[in-house]
Design a protein around this motif. Structure first.
Motif, short mmCIF file in Angstrom:
data_model
loop_
_atom_site.label_atom_id
_atom_site.label_comp_id
_atom_site.label_asym_id
_atom_site.label_seq_id
_atom_site.Cartn_x
_atom_site.Cartn_y
_atom_site.Cartn_z
N VAL A 1 2.79 10.96 -8.64
CA VAL A 1 2.53 10.91 -9.54
C VAL A 1 1.87 12.80 -9.13
N ILE A 2 0.65 13.10 -8.30
CA ILE A 2 0.13 14.26 -8.15
C ILE A 2 0.76 15.28 -8.34
N TRP B 1 0.46 -1.00 0.09
CA TRP B 1 -0.10 0.09 0.38
C TRP B 1 0.81 1.37 0.11
N VAL C 1 2.31 2.14 -3.22
CA VAL C 1 0.50 2.59 -4.08
C VAL C 1 0.76 4.11 -3.73
N PHE C 2 0.43 4.32 -2.24
CA PHE C 2 0.62 5.77 -1.69
C PHE C 2 1.51 6.64 -2.49
N SER C 3 2.64 6.41 -2.28
CA SER C 3 3.80 7.04 -2.98
C SER C 3 3.66 7.13 -3.96
N LEU C 4 3.64 6.61 -4.73
CA LEU C 4 3.32 6.58 -5.97
C LEU C 4 2.39 7.57 -6.95
N CYS C 5 0.99 7.55 -5.66
CA CYS C 5 -0.32 8.47 -6.33
C CYS C 5 0.63 9.91 -5.91
N CYS C 6 1.45 9.93 -4.70
CA CYS C 6 1.54 11.27 -4.65
C CYS C 6 2.59 11.92 -4.70
#
Length: 183
Positions: free
Chosen positions: A176-177, A166, A169-174
Motif C-alpha cells: 500500500v505504501i 504477520w 500484514v507486513f507485505s500488505l502495508c509495504c
C-alpha cells in the motif's frame, strides 16, 4: 465474450479440471490458473490474474475457493461464481468421500504412502516455479522496491521464523505504501 450455456460449460470444465488435478493445496493451483485463464483462453491479463491471486491468498479461507469466487465473478457475475465454486468444490468432495470410505486401507498401503511422498516433491517444484515466475516478472519490470520487499519477506520467514500472518500484514502495508508513493 458471449455468456451463453457453452461459455458456462467451458468455465465449469476448466475450473473442474484445475481442481481435480491440483494436489498439494491451493498454492499449486496458482500457476495452473495462470496458464489456463491467461495463456490459453486470454480471459485475463497476467497482471490482473496476479492481482486476483494476491487477493485470494490474503483473504481468509481456502485459496482455491477464494480464487474461484474472484475469477467467476470477474468473468460472469454471480452465475460465474456459482459455476466456478461448484466446479472447484466437486472434485475434492468426491475424492475426500472416497478416501474417508477406504481410510483404513489407504493408511496401511505402502504404495500409497510412497506415492504421496513423491507428490510432495512435485508440489514443492510447482510452488518454486510460481515464486520464480513472479520474481522474474518483478526483475523484468525493474521493480526494485518490490524485489526488496520480497527479499525482506523471504529473509524474515527463512531465518527469523517470522509468523506468516504477520508477514502477510507486513507485505500488505509495504504494498500500500509503495503504491501510494508511486502515484
Amino acid at each position: 465474450m458471449q455468456r451463453n450455456l457453452k461459455f458456462y460449460l467451458k468455465l465449469f470444465r476448466v475450473t473442474f479440471l484445475l481442481s481435480a488435478f491440483t494436489f498439494g493445496g491451493g498454492y499449486v493451483i496458482v500457476s495452473l490458473m495462470k496458464k489456463q485463464f491467461v495463456d490459453d483462453y486470454q480471459w485475463f491479463e497476467e497482471n490482473e490474474m496476479l492481482d486476483m491471486i494476491a487477493i485470494a491468498q490474503s483473504s481468509p479461507g481456502a485459496i482455491a475457493i477464494n480464487a474461484a469466487v474472484i475469477v467467476g465473478y470477474q468473468l460472469a457475475g454471480w452465475l460465474g461464481v456459482i459455476t466456478t465454486v461448484f466446479a472447484t468444490v466437486l472434485p475434492p468432495f468426491a475424492i475426500i468421500s472416497i478416501i474417508a470410505h477406504f481410510y483404513q486401507t489407504f493408511i496401511e498401503n505402502q504404495w500409497i504412502a510412497w506415492m504421496l511422498e513423491g507428490m510432495q516433491a512435485g508440489v514443492a517444484a510447482v510452488i518454486v516455479s510460481v515464486v520464480y515466475n513472479m520474481v522474474k516478472d518483478l526483475v523484468k519490470k525493474k521493480e526494485k522496491y518490490l524485489i526488496l520487499i520480497f527479499l525482506l519477506a523471504l529473509l524474515l520467514v527463512s531465518y527469523f521464523n517470522f509468523p506468516v500472518s504477520w508477514l502477510i500484514v507486513f507485505s500488505l502495508c509495504c504494498g500500500v505504501i509503495y503504491s501510494f508513493l508511486k502515484r
